[in-house]
Design an enzyme around this catalytic site. Sequence first.
Site, short mmCIF file in Angstrom:
data_model
loop_
_atom_site.label_atom_id
_atom_site.label_comp_id
_atom_site.label_asym_id
_atom_site.label_seq_id
_atom_site.Cartn_x
_atom_site.Cartn_y
_atom_site.Cartn_z
N HIS A 73 0.67 -1.22 -0.11
CA HIS A 73 -0.09 -0.07 -0.04
C HIS A 73 0.89 1.16 0.04
O HIS A 73 0.23 2.44 -0.08
CB HIS A 73 -1.00 0.03 1.19
CG HIS A 73 -0.24 0.45 2.48
ND1 HIS A 73 0.49 -0.56 3.23
CD2 HIS A 73 -0.35 1.45 3.22
CE1 HIS A 73 0.96 -0.09 4.35
NE2 HIS A 73 0.64 1.19 4.34
C1 UD1 Z 1 -1.97 5.26 6.42
C2 UD1 Z 1 -0.67 5.61 7.02
C3 UD1 Z 1 0.35 4.48 6.72
C4 UD1 Z 1 -0.30 3.13 7.37
C5 UD1 Z 1 -1.51 2.89 6.33
C6 UD1 Z 1 -2.26 1.82 6.88
C7 UD1 Z 1 -0.17 7.90 7.06
C8 UD1 Z 1 0.85 9.08 6.45
N1 UD1 Z 1 -0.28 6.88 6.31
O1 UD1 Z 1 -1.87 5.22 5.06
O2 UD1 Z 1 1.56 4.63 7.66
O3 UD1 Z 1 0.64 2.03 7.03
O4 UD1 Z 1 -2.43 4.03 6.89
O5 UD1 Z 1 -3.31 1.42 6.19
O6 UD1 Z 1 -1.07 8.19 7.99
N2 UD1 Z 1 -9.09 4.89 2.02
C9 UD1 Z 1 -10.27 4.34 1.94
N3 UD1 Z 1 -10.92 4.07 2.94
C10 UD1 Z 1 -10.32 4.33 4.26
C11 UD1 Z 1 -9.30 5.15 4.32
C12 UD1 Z 1 -8.63 5.48 3.25
O7 UD1 Z 1 -10.79 3.94 0.86
O8 UD1 Z 1 -11.00 3.83 5.35
C13 UD1 Z 1 -8.37 5.51 0.78
C14 UD1 Z 1 -8.60 6.87 0.47
O9 UD1 Z 1 -8.71 7.16 -0.91
C15 UD1 Z 1 -7.30 7.62 1.16
C16 UD1 Z 1 -6.39 6.50 0.58
O10 UD1 Z 1 -6.97 5.31 1.05
O11 UD1 Z 1 -7.22 8.53 -0.19
C17 UD1 Z 1 -5.30 6.78 1.59
O12 UD1 Z 1 -5.63 6.97 3.00
P1 UD1 Z 1 -4.79 7.66 4.14
O13 UD1 Z 1 -5.11 7.69 5.28
O14 UD1 Z 1 -4.29 8.86 3.34
O15 UD1 Z 1 -3.45 6.77 3.96
P2 UD1 Z 1 -3.12 5.15 3.84
O16 UD1 Z 1 -2.40 5.00 2.73
O17 UD1 Z 1 -4.20 4.43 4.33
#
Ligand code: UD1
Length: 355
Positions: free
Chosen positions: A198
């Site tokens: 991811h």
């Molecule tokens: C975050 C953490 C990362 C961790 C990961 C575990 C930061 C900088 N990164 O990354 O360290 O390893 O979580 O999962 O905080 N999204 C969904 N549903 C959700 C959450 C996210 O669809 O419930 C999608 C959204 O499009 C979002 C993308 O995932 O934009 C990224 O989510 P985000 O919380 O920004 O970071 P992660 O990649 O999940």
Amino acid sequence: MHILHVVGARPNFMKAAPVLRALAACGLRQTLVHTGQHYDASMSEVFFKQLGMPQPDVNLGVGSGSHASQTAEILARFEKIVLERQPDVVVVYGDVNSTVAAALVCSKLGIKVAHVEAGLRSRDRSMPEEVNRLVTDQLSDWLFTPSPDGDENLRREGIAPEKIFCVGNVMIDTLVRLLPLAVPPQGLPARYALVTLHRPSNVDDPAWLKSLLGALGDVAEHLPVVFPAHPRTLQRLQAMGIDAATSARLILLEPQPYLQFLALQRDAVLVMSDSGGVQEETTYLGVPCLTVRENTERPITVNLGTNRLVGRNLQALRESVAEVLAGRWRAAQAIPLWDGRAAERIAAVLQSSVV
Ligand code: UD1
């Protein structure tokens, strides 16, 4: 004493659960704030259920966004909660955007911060998590590290030694408690490799993601590959028009709940991942782990455990898989203080140092 915990993203939940339990056993007043960084039921709610965590007292509902806007939303919304609730100590976990935002709010308001999983360093500032770790540790009053390399990193950065406590790994507390309840999803082959990806460095570069999937397809010629995909990875695959299940012969799954994912790791022949926590869990479980990153903030899993960094070298990935299949992989040594009792040690420190 009133302790307020902040969680936001999937890897926070299994770290906070044992600390909440240990402090509840001490009879302390606690408040749980969820920032809403992760909001899908499969990324959040199911973990609360399986981990037996109390429902959050507050959900800030920040959702997704750029790093700056997500962090800024947490800053603005969390400040109001801290002013309202007036905690004595705020506990933050790991290295996600919610962690650093909460620590920053508290430092401006003069509220003491405890950082659980302090001191980890990849020395790669292109990782958003590394920036979050550096800033959070500078702002914290108690720094609870999982292993001595964390203490060493913090001392080198000028953190006063009396703030540093090597307590062990709280995520392993949860693993130890729940391993007997771990149950795999149905319908999978008996022998398989498990994959998770991811990180932006792996999933945001279409050319690299394509070649990586190609290499996983090669592995699948010898051993079925099971791939529970993070929402951001699924989005990238869709945007690239890639159907991973057919193009790379992978068994694609939804994000898995904690107990199912734990069983998937325990029963895997090997794991390939870019996750932080998976490096630790596979080491504890004694399952070979190939980390698809150039560096790690968890070197103890390489030095004492089952982890090997294969970086962006697909040949190294293929050769490492062949080594595992030939039965030539180093067994893990037990890591000191990864014993299921780290949260109790944290509770003891907080109880004795807060009047
Ligand atoms: C975050 C953490 C990362 C961790 C990961 C575990 C930061 C900088 N990164 O990354 O360290 O390893 O979580 O999962 O905080 N999204 C969904 N549903 C959700 C959450 C996210 O669809 O419930 C999608 C959204 O499009 C979002 C993308 O995932 O934009 C990224 O989510 P985000 O919380 O920004 O970071 P992660 O990649 O999940």
